[in-house]
Design a protein around this motif. Sequence first.
Motif, PDB file in Angstrom:
ATOM      1  N   VAL A 386       0.957  -1.178   0.322  1.00  0.00           N
ATOM      2  CA  VAL A 386      -0.288  -0.133   0.208  1.00  0.00           C
ATOM      3  C   VAL A 386       0.910   1.429   0.477  1.00  0.00           C
ATOM      4  O   VAL A 386       1.640   0.870   0.637  1.00  0.00           O
ATOM      5  N   VAL A 388       0.140   4.849   1.474  1.00  0.00           N
ATOM      6  CA  VAL A 388      -0.705   5.306   2.562  1.00  0.00           C
ATOM      7  C   VAL A 388      -0.002   7.237   2.651  1.00  0.00           C
ATOM      8  O   VAL A 388       0.914   7.441   2.836  1.00  0.00           O
ATOM      9  N   VAL A 394      -5.270   6.464  -0.447  1.00  0.00           N
ATOM     10  CA  VAL A 394      -4.961   5.342   0.046  1.00  0.00           C
ATOM     11  C   VAL A 394      -4.727   4.171  -1.286  1.00  0.00           C
ATOM     12  O   VAL A 394      -5.725   3.991  -2.153  1.00  0.00           O
ATOM     13  N   HIS A 395      -3.550   4.333  -1.843  1.00  0.00           N
ATOM     14  CA  HIS A 395      -2.941   3.345  -2.942  1.00  0.00           C
ATOM     15  C   HIS A 395      -3.222   1.956  -2.614  1.00  0.00           C
ATOM     16  O   HIS A 395      -2.123   1.504  -2.692  1.00  0.00           O
ATOM     17  N   ILE A 396      -3.543   1.080  -2.928  1.00  0.00           N
ATOM     18  CA  ILE A 396      -3.023  -0.574  -3.344  1.00  0.00           C
ATOM     19  C   ILE A 396      -2.579  -1.159  -4.373  1.00  0.00           C
ATOM     20  O   ILE A 396      -3.292  -1.067  -5.812  1.00  0.00           O
ATOM     21  N   ARG A 405     -10.520  -5.168  -0.645  1.00  0.00           N
ATOM     22  CA  ARG A 405      -9.731  -4.051  -1.084  1.00  0.00           C
ATOM     23  C   ARG A 405     -10.209  -3.242   0.133  1.00  0.00           C
ATOM     24  O   ARG A 405      -9.633  -1.710  -0.134  1.00  0.00           O
ATOM     25  N   LYS A 406     -11.928  -2.648  -0.348  1.00  0.00           N
ATOM     26  CA  LYS A 406     -12.357  -1.950  -0.011  1.00  0.00           C
ATOM     27  C   LYS A 406     -12.805  -1.354   1.551  1.00  0.00           C
ATOM     28  O   LYS A 406     -12.009  -0.453   2.405  1.00  0.00           O
ATOM     29  N   LYS A 409      -9.290  -0.382   2.616  1.00  0.00           N
ATOM     30  CA  LYS A 409      -8.790   1.418   2.757  1.00  0.00           C
ATOM     31  C   LYS A 409      -9.098   2.281   4.055  1.00  0.00           C
ATOM     32  O   LYS A 409      -8.937   2.581   4.265  1.00  0.00           O
ATOM     33  N   LEU A 413      -7.350   4.649   6.243  1.00  0.00           N
ATOM     34  CA  LEU A 413      -7.704   5.653   6.008  1.00  0.00           C
ATOM     35  C   LEU A 413      -7.227   7.076   6.683  1.00  0.00           C
ATOM     36  O   LEU A 413      -6.594   7.800   5.621  1.00  0.00           O
TER      37      LEU A 413
END
Length: 435
Positions: A386, A388, A394-396, A405-406, A409, A413
């Motif tokens: 990740v 962050v 937040v970028h995975i 994934r949701k 994130k 956050l």
Amino acid sequence: MVTCCYAMMQMEKAWRRSFPIQKDAAPRFGTMGSSSVARCSGLRPEYKEYGCCSKSSADTSSRAAKHVAPRDCTYGDCQGLWLADELQRLLSMQKKPINGMVLTRGSWTWDIDLPTVYRFRGIMQFCNITRASEIFINEVCGRVVLLSNNSPDLVTTSIEIHPKHPGVKPAPRKDGYWPAYITQAGKATSIEVVLHIHANKSGLLKELQYPRVLENNPWQRVGGAGAILPIRTHLLSHLDNPKEVLSTYVLPHIEVGDVIAICETPLAIMQGRFRHPCGIYPSIVARLACRLFHPTSSLATACGMQVLIDISGQLRVLFAVIIAVISRLFGIRGMFYRLAGKQARLIDDVSGTLPPYDKFITLGPVHAQATVDDLKTKTGFGVAIVDVNDLKQVHILAASNEVDRKQLKAALLNNPQGNADEQMPIIVVRPMQYP
């Protein structure tokens, strides 16, 4: 007491390329010391090579001098699988390496272990990766810097560098002088580096070894996303293996259903993906394109932009700049990052990471999906890489199949690992429950 001591060795090399040879000569690499793979350090003549002290399995205050078995080496055979693709990871930082010389980090052993004296010995290689040029190694010298959370004034260091050329010609000199050496295309030559560390009194070197599991902050509730546990580690470096890091710090705390989130910058450092500005030569495109970015952006410097150009290519970056400028006229932002490649968002400029890597430009990790799949197989838990920040972004970059994934994130956050010197590069996420 000098604690958390981190030894940093800077190798400087002068070189010159000449004498083209047959065009079809393919690069060939030998082995180094007891290791059968080459750990490579960089692709520029001024590249700064950093090595650090790693592991020992016993208390240093009670043992006599001894040669440490390969399994306890500071770096080498015990990391063989992790080292196997190091060359390709480093070559991926530039489409066309300029100087053609790579200095490996090699195989290191801890061969003197006394209460006041440590000695480390390493075999490193200069690899000529060109097909048709010979490279002069005119001079090699070293400098050691100790990083500590206390003053290291009571600890002194010295370094010796001895040539180990094929055929032993020219032979090493007793006065330590480095005779100039020509490395043929596709060939390599070795050096032996001996690092001495002395303390004025017993106990100062006690913690210069592989760190114990550190105390973590308590589990934290994250709304409807469950709970998180930020994992504190030692200062991760290019000598660390992600699998060993997870085994040491994470597995003692994890349960079935948990997810391991690894920050992208520490992973990139473990992969050796960082470059010193002294070895970067900004082009006209880099000098002009960097002016379009906010001063706090990692691409706002000519060196940061050139690193991206070396990865993505000059034409692609130039095209992205032109489209981005046109898009701004219509109120559309972010086109440059969409067109210039994934690394455009991941590059951290100088001062963007912890010492000693604050002096480097750090790239994003490579083979992200393959890395999480491999770690998932070896640990048995879901893994994600990740990126962050404190702006609630937040970028995975990659995640194993079972990772939600949701939900991940939502859990990250508020950037629980921080962007300063917290040394918490790993977060354990426990979905929808609290221990």
